[in-house]
Each structure stands twice: as structure tokens, then as C-alpha cells.
Design a protein around this motif. Structure first.
Motif, PDB file in Angstrom:
ATOM      1  N   ALA A 103      71.371  36.819  18.990  1.00  0.00           N
ATOM      2  CA  ALA A 103      71.258  38.243  18.691  1.00  0.00           C
ATOM      3  C   ALA A 103      72.129  38.649  17.503  1.00  0.00           C
ATOM      4  O   ALA A 103      71.868  39.652  16.836  1.00  0.00           O
ATOM      5  CB  ALA A 103      71.639  39.057  19.925  1.00  0.00           C
ATOM      6  N   GLU A 104      73.182  37.867  17.240  1.00  0.00           N
ATOM      7  CA  GLU A 104      74.106  38.235  16.149  1.00  0.00           C
ATOM      8  C   GLU A 104      73.522  37.963  14.764  1.00  0.00           C
ATOM      9  O   GLU A 104      74.065  38.449  13.762  1.00  0.00           O
ATOM     10  CB  GLU A 104      75.432  37.463  16.301  1.00  0.00           C
ATOM     11  CG  GLU A 104      75.416  35.993  15.864  1.00  0.00           C
ATOM     12  CD  GLU A 104      74.631  35.066  16.796  1.00  0.00           C
ATOM     13  OE1 GLU A 104      74.190  35.530  17.859  1.00  0.00           O
ATOM     14  OE2 GLU A 104      74.449  33.884  16.458  1.00  0.00           O
ATOM     15  N   SER A 106      71.724  38.346  11.397  1.00  0.00           N
ATOM     16  CA  SER A 106      71.575  39.633  10.699  1.00  0.00           C
ATOM     17  C   SER A 106      70.113  40.086  10.674  1.00  0.00           C
ATOM     18  O   SER A 106      69.191  39.263  10.755  1.00  0.00           O
ATOM     19  CB  SER A 106      72.082  39.507   9.263  1.00  0.00           C
ATOM     20  OG  SER A 106      71.179  38.707   8.519  1.00  0.00           O
ATOM     21  N   ASP A 107      69.918  41.381  10.541  1.00  0.00           N
ATOM     22  CA  ASP A 107      68.563  41.916  10.442  1.00  0.00           C
ATOM     23  C   ASP A 107      67.815  41.280   9.272  1.00  0.00           C
ATOM     24  O   ASP A 107      66.619  41.003   9.366  1.00  0.00           O
ATOM     25  CB  ASP A 107      68.603  43.439  10.226  1.00  0.00           C
ATOM     26  CG  ASP A 107      68.910  44.181  11.516  1.00  0.00           C
ATOM     27  OD1 ASP A 107      69.177  43.504  12.544  1.00  0.00           O
ATOM     28  OD2 ASP A 107      68.888  45.425  11.496  1.00  0.00           O
ATOM     29  N   ALA A 108      68.535  41.044   8.175  1.00  0.00           N
ATOM     30  CA  ALA A 108      67.879  40.465   6.989  1.00  0.00           C
ATOM     31  C   ALA A 108      67.351  39.072   7.313  1.00  0.00           C
ATOM     32  O   ALA A 108      66.233  38.709   6.925  1.00  0.00           O
ATOM     33  CB  ALA A 108      68.870  40.410   5.831  1.00  0.00           C
ATOM     34  N   ASP A 109      68.138  38.285   8.058  1.00  0.00           N
ATOM     35  CA  ASP A 109      67.687  36.932   8.398  1.00  0.00           C
ATOM     36  C   ASP A 109      66.558  36.957   9.427  1.00  0.00           C
ATOM     37  O   ASP A 109      65.639  36.137   9.377  1.00  0.00           O
ATOM     38  CB  ASP A 109      68.869  36.082   8.888  1.00  0.00           C
ATOM     39  CG  ASP A 109      69.754  35.634   7.734  1.00  0.00           C
ATOM     40  OD1 ASP A 109      69.313  35.729   6.570  1.00  0.00           O
ATOM     41  OD2 ASP A 109      70.904  35.209   7.985  1.00  0.00           O
ATOM     42  N   TRP A 110      66.632  37.914  10.374  1.00  0.00           N
ATOM     43  CA  TRP A 110      65.511  38.057  11.321  1.00  0.00           C
ATOM     44  C   TRP A 110      64.239  38.436  10.560  1.00  0.00           C
ATOM     45  O   TRP A 110      63.156  37.879  10.810  1.00  0.00           O
ATOM     46  CB  TRP A 110      65.809  39.132  12.378  1.00  0.00           C
ATOM     47  CG  TRP A 110      66.530  38.631  13.597  1.00  0.00           C
ATOM     48  CD1 TRP A 110      67.865  38.749  13.857  1.00  0.00           C
ATOM     49  CD2 TRP A 110      65.972  37.923  14.719  1.00  0.00           C
ATOM     50  NE1 TRP A 110      68.167  38.163  15.077  1.00  0.00           N
ATOM     51  CE2 TRP A 110      67.034  37.651  15.624  1.00  0.00           C
ATOM     52  CE3 TRP A 110      64.689  37.491  15.052  1.00  0.00           C
ATOM     53  CZ2 TRP A 110      66.843  36.972  16.838  1.00  0.00           C
ATOM     54  CZ3 TRP A 110      64.492  36.815  16.259  1.00  0.00           C
ATOM     55  CH2 TRP A 110      65.562  36.561  17.138  1.00  0.00           C
ATOM     56  N   ALA A 111      64.374  39.355   9.616  1.00  0.00           N
ATOM     57  CA  ALA A 111      63.184  39.804   8.866  1.00  0.00           C
ATOM     58  C   ALA A 111      62.608  38.645   8.051  1.00  0.00           C
ATOM     59  O   ALA A 111      61.387  38.466   7.968  1.00  0.00           O
ATOM     60  CB  ALA A 111      63.547  40.972   7.958  1.00  0.00           C
ATOM     61  N   ARG A 112      63.487  37.843   7.490  1.00  0.00           N
ATOM     62  CA  ARG A 112      63.029  36.724   6.652  1.00  0.00           C
ATOM     63  C   ARG A 112      62.248  35.710   7.492  1.00  0.00           C
ATOM     64  O   ARG A 112      61.153  35.295   7.120  1.00  0.00           O
ATOM     65  CB  ARG A 112      64.256  36.071   6.003  1.00  0.00           C
ATOM     66  CG  ARG A 112      63.916  34.920   5.132  1.00  0.00           C
ATOM     67  CD  ARG A 112      65.008  34.617   4.106  1.00  0.00           C
ATOM     68  NE  ARG A 112      64.559  33.514   3.281  1.00  0.00           N
ATOM     69  CZ  ARG A 112      64.872  32.247   3.529  1.00  0.00           C
ATOM     70  NH1 ARG A 112      65.658  31.925   4.534  1.00  0.00           N
ATOM     71  NH2 ARG A 112      64.393  31.290   2.757  1.00  0.00           N
ATOM     72  N   PRO A 157      65.953  33.008  16.763  1.00  0.00           N
ATOM     73  CA  PRO A 157      64.919  33.388  15.781  1.00  0.00           C
ATOM     74  C   PRO A 157      63.769  32.378  15.714  1.00  0.00           C
ATOM     75  O   PRO A 157      62.600  32.755  15.585  1.00  0.00           O
ATOM     76  CB  PRO A 157      65.682  33.435  14.451  1.00  0.00           C
ATOM     77  CG  PRO A 157      67.105  33.703  14.840  1.00  0.00           C
ATOM     78  CD  PRO A 157      67.303  32.991  16.142  1.00  0.00           C
TER      79      PRO A 157
END
Ligand code: NAD
Length: 267
Positions: A103-104, A106-112, A157
Motif C-alpha cells: 500500500a505504501e 506511491s500513487d505515481a508508481d501505482w498509476a504507471r 501492484p
């Protein structure tokens, strides 16, 4: 009966094929195998154009730069193939990435990772389905992972995106199967590529121990396509693990915790 079966087998000979992530690893092996199998053309599509050019030169294919996480880039790839070759027989949506963590992350890495491991398959279907449906035939191969059926220890992810990719492949097959569209999901465990070397380090060595050569995976893919199997499992034991998961989810989760205790090395 033999004749009838033959008519329904996906043959590589003479086919117009696109492979994303074709510059390295599993995609590169697929490109080589399809060229050896007599494909009419193999389009080697990759964000790393230099690697696509190298593979294309080796197999006399066509290199094209693509970012699979961009709708317009995938549309341009499909448009170019349709303009140059009239139709697309097989689109291998294969490019993918891995990211360790939970969960930690980053949003940017999840989005990627969502863009490359999930949206790419949606963009591929959006780009090629209309022409395939007009023709009444076409094949979509999605490289998913055993993590889409089971889980990826050490990587939320990767687990989440591969489950989503499998869900989309299932949905496509159910929705369009009666209209001539074939769909397969390739779900290997470890394969000896730069991804396995560089990523998913927290998963420990157990993936390496049973890791297969990409060329071997490509042979299994060609057999799976010929048989028009939805699930293509280069590691046959994955079918048994999947059955155990469905048979007793709680027991399976306890077993995965034990495996994690044994193999997980947090980074
Ligand atoms: N190697 C394994 O152990 C393994 C296991 C199961 C599933 N997979 C899956 O197999 C697929 C291929 O992985 P691999 O192991 O060959 O990895 P790899 O890193 O060797 O190759 C991936 C290729 O995809 C390309 N790529 C990355 N991002 C892209 C983008 N945005 N647009 C276009 N191309 C892009 C890279 O340039 C590279 O050529 C992935 O979907 C991966 O998740 C791999």
C-alpha cells in the motif's frame, strides 16, 4: 472431424502478428518463434525502439515504437498495421513491468503499473477489436502471469494488475468468443528475462528455481494458440495451485503465508 478441428486451429503460417514488449524477454522469444513459424509479418513493438529494431532485423520483422500505456500510441500501432497489411490476425499484448511493495507504493508508481499491466490490454482491444469483429476473426493473446491466478509474494501492484488483466481477458473471451474472437491468457511463473533479474526481488529465489527459458515459453504459446486454450500455463503445476485455491481459499491463504515466511526477503 480432423478437418473440422484443423479449420479451427490458430496457425502461425501466413499470419499478421503484433507483439508488444517484443524487444526483450518473452516478447522477443515470441517474435522469433512466430517468424520461424512462417508468419507473414511480425511487428516488433516496444517502448525501447532500439531493442525492437535489433529483434526486427534478426527476424526480418517490422519495428515500431509504442507506449502501451497510451491509448493514442496503441491506436497508431494498430492503424499502421491495418494500413500496411489489411488486417491483424494476432495481437500479443505482452509488455509489462513489476514493482515490489504494498500500500505504501506511491500513487505515481501505482498509476504507471496500472497503465502498462492493465490499461494496455484495454487499449489493445479498443484498437483492434472493431476490425477483427468486422472480419469475424482475430486473436488476442494477453501475457498475464501466474500472479493473476494466485498472487505475487512481495508485490501488491503486480498481483492486483495481473488479476485485473486476467479479468479483462476472461471478459473479452466470454463477450466476443461467439463472434470469432479468440482470447488466451499466458500465465507463467518465473521466466528467465531481465524482469526476473531486476524486479520482484522480494519474492526470493523460489521463482528462479523453476524459471523457464523464454524460447521454451514461446513454444508452449504456439501450442496453446493452436489449441485455442484460454489459459496457457508454461508451468503446469499452476493449474493445480489454482484448483487448490478455488477448493479451499482459507487453506490456500495459510499455505501462501507459510511460503512467504520461507521465501520473502523484504528489500
Ligand atoms: N519474467 C517473468 O518471470 C514473468 C513471469 C510471468 C509473467 N511475465 C510477464 O511477461 C511479460 C513480459 O515480461 P518479460 O519478463 O519478458 O520482461 P522484460 O522486461 O524482459 O521485457 C518487457 C518488454 O516490455 C517493454 N516495455 C516496458 N514498458 C513498455 C511500454 N510502456 N510500452 C511498450 N513496451 C514496454 C520493455 O522495453 C521490454 O522490452 C510481462 O507482462 C510480464 O509481467 C513475466
Amino acid at each position: 472431424m480432423t478437418q473440422r478441428l484443423k479449420e479451427h486451429q490458430m496457425e502461425i503460417q501466413g499470419k499478421v502478428i503484433i507483439v508488444t514488449g517484443g524487444g526483450h524477454g518473452i516478447g522477443q522469444a515470441l517474435c522469433r518463434r512466430f517468424a520461424a513459424g512462417g508468419a507473414r509479418v511480425v511487428i516488433v513493438a516496444d517502448i525501447d525502439l532500439a531493442s525492437a529494431v535489433t529483434v526486427a532485423e534478426e527476424i526480418q520483422g517490422i519495428p515500431i515504437a509504442v507506449d502501451v500505456s497510451s491509448d493514442s500510441s496503441v491506436q497508431a500501432l494498430a492503424r499502421r498495421a491495418l494500413e500496411d497489411y489489411g488486417h491483424i490476425d494476432l495481437f500479443c499484448s505482452n509488455a509489462g513491468i513489476a514493482t515490489d511493495g504494498g500500500a505504501e507504493v506511491s500513487d505515481a508508481d501505482w498509476a504507471r503499473i496500472m497503465g502498462i499491466n492493465v490499461m494496455a490490454h484495454i487499449y489493445a482491444a479498443r484498437a483492434v477489436l472493431p476490425s477483427m469483429l468486422d472480419r469475424g476473426e482475430g486473436y488476442l493473446l494477453q501475457t498475464v502471469s501466474a500472479a493473476g491466478l494466485l498472487t505475487q509474494i512481495g508485490s501488491a501492484p503486480y498481483s492486483v494488475t495481473k488479476h485485473a488483466a486476467l479479468a479483462f481477458a476472461e471478459w473479452l473471451s466470454i463477450t466476443y468468443g461467439d463472434r470469432g474472437i479468440k482470447v488466451s491468457a499466458l500465465c507463467p511463473q518465473g521466466v528467465k528475462t531481465q524482469m526476473l533479474e531486476n524486479s520482484l526481488k522480494g519474492a526470493g529465489n523460489f521463482l528462479h528455481e523453476s524459471a523457464l527459458e523464454p524460447a521454451h515459453v514461446a513454444d508452449i504459446v504456439v501450442k496453446g494458440l493452436a489449441g485455442e486454450r484460454f489459459l496457457i500455463l508454461p508451468h503446469p503445476e499452476v493449474a493445480e495451485y489454482f484448483k487448490r485455491k478455488a477448493g479451499d481459499y482459507d487453506r490456500w491463504i495459510r499455505g501462501m503465508r507459510r511460503l512467504q515466511d520461507k521465501v520473502f526477503q523484504p528489500q
